[in-house]
Design an enzyme around this catalytic site. Structure first.
Site, PDB file in Angstrom:
ATOM      1  NE  ARG A 188      -3.802  -2.371   0.690  1.00 53.27           N
ATOM      2  CZ  ARG A 188      -3.647  -3.618   0.247  1.00 53.27           C
ATOM      3  NH1 ARG A 188      -2.666  -3.915  -0.598  1.00 53.27           N
ATOM      4  NH2 ARG A 188      -4.492  -4.559   0.615  1.00 53.27           N
TER       5      ARG A 188
ATOM      6  CB  SER B  17      -8.618  -1.122   5.195  1.00 50.50           C
ATOM      7  OG  SER B  17      -9.204  -2.277   4.684  1.00 50.50           O
TER       8      SER B  17
ATOM      9  CD  GLU C 211      -5.123   0.691   3.036  1.00 46.59           C
ATOM     10  OE1 GLU C 211      -4.822  -0.281   3.765  1.00 46.59           O
ATOM     11  OE2 GLU C 211      -5.848   0.583   2.048  1.00 46.59           O
TER      12      GLU C 211
END
Ligand code: FAD
Ligand code: NAP
Length: 335
Positions: free
Chosen positions: A163, A235, A331
């Site tokens: 990510r 998320s 994130e």
């Protein structure tokens, strides 16, 4: 057309009601280049957004928000093994995935149903069900917002990680992705290692791109809140990756701890498990909360401010740190 004092409520999937000073949508490289040459915009802070599905605005944005509307899906090269496909950064990612599935171009079907644009996909190195965009990405074309230059980075140069990419680090806030080139397979190499996919595939006669896409859409719809009904950005935290010493310590105190072994004595622990074990399932804070079916997802119950959602994330970080000694990383991009 330039908009002033513009509401971003429809431009972030949390549905947070903030404003920006200026907002502009640009449809081509030429439009972006012309915009960057205009003196009046030179000294303004600039933020590029796509669909706002990975952004939390905690306050009004004082500069100019730029949204790419560059379109186009073009097969630019074909070899015995691969299709090289150039895609405009303003295209909706899942529309592109659907297009590939119809064409039988293999490689992105596991990334079905991820919200957002093609331009944001390499920024975040989007990933799901064992596949990341880095696995199929050939190159990224971008315009530097500082000098207007047009550049291309190869897959390696994008410095992809879990990510993460160069666009979230060295090039953060200083470029706009214009086009992305993907390298898709002619001979399929399916990735069906995730338990849920395997189970569903076993019920069907054939493993093919279409079936994988349909299964993933079905699983995701059953697990994740619909952004049109409950504001969220997927998320909120990354799954932590810990070393073997911390892992053994955790495993000794939590015998049922789920984990995934990675190379170099590292272990990935699902952050959802850690949040759950802090007793936070369904926890509410002011107008925000933790989604009941997936603790990694923070939701806006309607009237939450970005600040409230951010405060909720701080409570979670602190509880997980206190109980497990692990510092979760966000994130979602916070502004
Ligand atoms: P934005 O949220 O608008 O922007 C994200 C970042 O990219 C920002 O830093 C922004 O500045 C930058 N950016 C956007 N466009 C450009 C551009 N053209 N040029 C340069 N920088 C740009 N993510 C996953 O990885 N896997 C998932 O499975 C997943 N599931 C999700 C499920 C839900 C319900 C939601 C709401 C989100 C999910 N996400 C997932 C997160 C999100 O979909 C991705 O991060 C997506 O790539 C964000 O796209 P966007 O266009 O909305 O980007
Ligand atoms: P899940 O299947 O309940 O699994 C929980 C976590 O364990 C996942 O996040 C995944 O990590 C990891 N995992 C599961 N099986 C694995 C395997 N075989 N090998 C390595 N790691 C494994 O997860 P979920 O929440 O329903 O999500 C399913 C997939 O969609 C995941 O890949 C997840 O990342 C992705 N997703 C992402 C977002 C987002 O906003 N970023 C939102 C929804 C779903 P990874 O996350 O590292 O893959």
């Amino acid at each position: 057309m330039l908009k002033q004092n513009y509401s971003l409520k429809k431009h972030n999937t949390f549905g947070v009601a903030v404003k920006c000073k200026y907002f502009i949508e640009l449809k081509s490289i030429e439009e972006i280049e012309a915009f960057l040459k205009e003196k009046k915009y030179k000294n303004l802070h600039k933020l590029v957004i796509g669909e706002g599905s990975n952004i939390l605005f905690t306050k009004d944005y004082k500069g100019i928000i730029i949204k790419s509307q560059i379109s186009g899906i073009e097969l630019i090269k074909e070899t015995d093994e691969f299709y090289y496909v150039k895609v405009g950064s303003g295209i909706i990612w899942d529309n592109f995935v659907e297009y590939c599935v119809e064409k039988n171009w293999q490689g992105v079907e596991n990334l079905s149903s991820i919200p957002g644009t093609v331009g944001a996909a390499p920024v975040q190195n989007i990933g799901a069900y064992g596949v990341e965009i880095k696995d199929v990405l050939h190159s990224v074309e971008y315009i530097d917002l500082r000098d207007g230059s047009l550049n291309v980075l190869s897959n390696n140069e994008c410095k992809f990680a879990y990510r993460d990419s160069i666009f979230k680090n060295e090039l953060k806030s200083s470029i706009i992705v214009s086009n992305v080139v993907l390298k898709l397979n002619k001979k399929p190499v399916f990735n069906t290692n995730f338990l849920g996919i395997k189970k569903e595939l076993d019920k069907l006669e054939e493993t093919n791109i279409k079936n994988i896409r349909n299964i993933i859409i079905k699983i995701r719809n059953s697990k994740l809140p619909n952004v049109n009904e409950l504001g969220n950005a997927g998320s909120f935290f990354k799954n932590p990756i810990v070393n073997d010493i911390l892992f053994l310590k955790l495993k000794n105190s939590q015998s049922e701890l789920p984990y995934f072994k990675l190379p170099n004595k590292k272990y990935k622990i699902p952050a959802a498990y850690l949040i759950d074990k802090c007793g936070l399932k369904g926890f509410k804070y002011k107008n925000a909360g933790i989604y009941k079916n997936q603790p990694l997802v923070l939701v806006n119950y309607g009237k939450a401010t970005g600040q409230e959602i951010f405060e909720l994330s701080k409570i979670i970080l602190s509880k997980v740190k206190q109980k497990f000694g692990i510092e979760l990383k966000r994130e979602v991009n916070v502004w």
